[in-house]
Motif scaffolding. Structure first.
Motif, PDB file in Angstrom:
ATOM      1  N   UNK A   1       1.037  -1.288   0.410  1.00  7.91           N
ATOM      2  CA  UNK A   1      -0.119  -0.108   0.323  1.00  7.91           C
ATOM      3  C   UNK A   1       1.070   1.419  -0.033  1.00  7.91           C
ATOM      4  N   UNK A   2       1.671   1.207  -0.624  1.00  5.41           N
ATOM      5  CA  UNK A   2       2.879   2.563  -0.789  1.00  5.41           C
ATOM      6  C   UNK A   2       2.475   3.062  -1.913  1.00  5.41           C
ATOM      7  N   UNK A   3       1.756   2.818  -3.015  1.00  4.33           N
ATOM      8  CA  UNK A   3       2.086   2.865  -4.297  1.00  4.33           C
ATOM      9  C   UNK A   3       0.638   2.578  -5.317  1.00  4.33           C
ATOM     10  N   UNK A   4       0.369   3.312  -5.978  1.00  3.51           N
ATOM     11  CA  UNK A   4      -1.438   2.259  -6.458  1.00  3.51           C
ATOM     12  C   UNK A   4      -0.982   3.188  -8.161  1.00  3.51           C
TER      13      UNK A   4
ATOM     14  N   UNK B   1       2.767   6.548  -1.539  1.00  3.39           N
ATOM     15  CA  UNK B   1       1.698   7.544  -0.350  1.00  3.39           C
ATOM     16  C   UNK B   1       2.851   8.177   0.223  1.00  3.39           C
ATOM     17  N   UNK B   2       1.946   9.300   1.259  1.00  3.84           N
ATOM     18  CA  UNK B   2       2.552   9.773   1.968  1.00  3.84           C
ATOM     19  C   UNK B   2       3.933   9.129   2.949  1.00  3.84           C
ATOM     20  N   UNK B   3       3.391   7.673   3.163  1.00  3.42           N
ATOM     21  CA  UNK B   3       4.210   6.573   3.811  1.00  3.42           C
ATOM     22  C   UNK B   3       5.064   6.772   3.532  1.00  3.42           C
ATOM     23  N   UNK B   4       5.458   6.862   2.229  1.00  2.00           N
ATOM     24  CA  UNK B   4       7.375   6.506   1.856  1.00  2.00           C
ATOM     25  C   UNK B   4       7.782   7.723   2.263  1.00  2.00           C
ATOM     26  N   UNK B   5       7.728   8.293   2.906  1.00  2.00           N
ATOM     27  CA  UNK B   5       8.617   9.276   3.896  1.00  2.00           C
ATOM     28  C   UNK B   5       9.362   8.315   5.095  1.00  2.00           C
ATOM     29  N   UNK B   6       8.265   7.036   5.300  1.00  2.00           N
ATOM     30  CA  UNK B   6       9.035   7.157   6.401  1.00  2.00           C
ATOM     31  C   UNK B   6      10.638   5.994   5.783  1.00  2.00           C
ATOM     32  N   UNK B   7      10.569   5.886   4.930  1.00  2.00           N
ATOM     33  CA  UNK B   7      11.579   5.109   3.649  1.00  2.00           C
ATOM     34  C   UNK B   7      12.818   6.124   3.595  1.00  2.00           C
TER      35      UNK B   7
END
Length: 421
Positions: free
Chosen positions: A366-369, A378-384
């Motif tokens: 669920x990091x990209x679509x 997705x903004x959650x990719x900033x976690x990496x």
């Protein structure tokens, strides 16, 4: 009877939580394949049945020789989890067709507790003719049939007693299979009566209408089953539950499954700090996982992405940054040029195949679509995102020491470190 010591209660709660986690990872447990885990589940069967029903709306069937966790259909936003072969390739529609035919043949009243491989194949082909399904005796179709039977062996529905399914596929050697008949009727999560099309089983449209009105359960299911729950994929009722009852949701998922809930403006996730309760590891090992991590960082740099970005895709506005497919392709090519020597020959010579695998991995967590215009990050990719190491604060004595001896420096620091969940 006096109350048991608190240490014993905590131990039993931890043991029960471990059993629940095992059922989430392996919804079918059999005595032949997972004896220790099945014993653990049977020890806490009553509590686990109540907990799964109250928390997620799942039914747990526990018998002397197996345990089966029957899950309800997941929401359409759930990442696809196809069945996979032993070489980690997803099942094709034809493999699923053979899986259904094999299960139907095993359920026939004429099928005994043991069956010869050739007899099972003959029954499958006869049932296919009755159902109007075209099958052939080609190498590719025989391979799909063996993959379907292999999955049933992995689940414990079938067991190889004499010979092997692989031997039948390669040399047409006969094999004798044990049939776990008590487990067979519980493979489907619900009865097929009243279901007019396969979509009814997949999207939940044929489910109980009362169940659809349980936002607490549906929210907890999404958190348990999805690597990341996008806020726009929550219903209004689910968002209301998350806002008003976040503490209760957090406590329940921690006590039941050992999951930690983290909520942000763009979404919410329940993650496992032990990194064991997941079928897909990210970041992970291997070419695809490494390229996926490098790709999202490269695309974020190109796009200058930030958490406030939004994208209009499929008729709605969602948080994220859009990377055009041309940018994805060029970055894949660049990564192959820079790191290709460490990649497998297949990926090094086939950028399109590597791109498909990388995008599939990012979508599965669920990091990209994918969209017509490109890949939505997705903004959650900033976690990496890599984070620079900062030098430690220097005291006055340290600065004086450097002035006296300019070669007395702090140890060299790596340029950055990768953050993980």
């Amino acid at each position: 009877m006096s109350a048991r010591p608190r240490g014993t209660q905590e131990h039993e709660a931890d043991d029960r939580r471990t059993a629940a986690r095992e059922l989430l990872m392996h919804p079918v447990l059999t005595l032949a394949r997972q004896p220790d885990q099945l014993i653990q589940v049977r020890r806490h069967a009553s509590q686990l049945k109540r907990m799964f029903t109250a928390t997620l709306g799942y039914q747990l069937v526990v018998e002397p020789t197996f345990a089966r966790l029957l899950k309800t259909p997941l929401s359409p936003d759930t990442a696809v989890r196809p069945a996979r072969t032993h070489t980690d390739k997803p099942f094709t529609p034809r493999t699923y067709m053979y899986l259904a035919l094999v299960c139907a043949s095993l359920l026939a009243s004429t099928t005994a507790d043991q069956v010869l491989m050739n007899a099972l194949v003959e029954q499958v082909r006869a049932d296919a003719v009755t159902a109007g399904v075209a099958v052939a005796d080609s190498i590719s179709e025989r391979r799909d049939l063996v993959r379907a039977i292999g999955l049933l062996i992995e689940w414990g529905v079938l067991g190889e007693t004499d010979g092997s399914v692989a031997g039948w596929e390669n040399r047409q050697d006969e094999a004798l299979l044990d049939v776990h008949r008590p487990l067979l009727p519980h493979l489907l999560s619900r009865s097929l009566s009243g279901v007019e099309a396969p979509e009814g089983l997949l999207d939940g449209s044929s489910g109980d209408a009362a169940e659809l009105e349980q936002p607490r359960r549906s929210l907890r299911r999404k958190l348990v089953e999805n690597p990341l729950v996008r806020r726009e994929d929550l219903t209004e009722s689910e968002r209301d539950v998350l806002s008003r009852e976040r503490r209760d949701v957090t406590r329940m998922l921690d006590e039941s499954f050992g999951l930690t809930v983290e909520a942000r403006a763009e979404g919410v996730l329940a993650y496992d700090a032990d990194e064991k309760l997941s079928d897909v590891a990210f970041p992970g090992t291997g070419t695809v996982a490494h390229v996926a991590l490098l790709l999202i960082n490269a695309l974020a740099d190109d796009l200058s992405a930030n958490v406030a970005d939004t994208v209009v895709t499929k008729g709605r506005t969602v948080p994220g940054a859009l990377a055009p497919w041309a940018a994805v392709d060029s970055n894949i090519d660049l990564l192959i040029e820079q790191y290709g020597k460490a990649f497998g020959d297949g990926y090094r010579s086939d950028p399109a195949s590597l791109k498909t695998a990388v995008v599939g991995l990012l979508e599965s967590v669920s990091l990209a679509a994918s969209s017509d215009g490109g890949l939505v990050l997705h903004p959650a990719t900033a976690r990496y995102r890599p984070e620079p190491h900062r030098a430690p604060v220097r005291t006055r004595a340290m600065r004086r020491l450097e002035e006296e001896d300019p070669y007395t420096l702090f140890p060299a620091q790596p340029a950055h470190r990768g953050e993980s969940t």
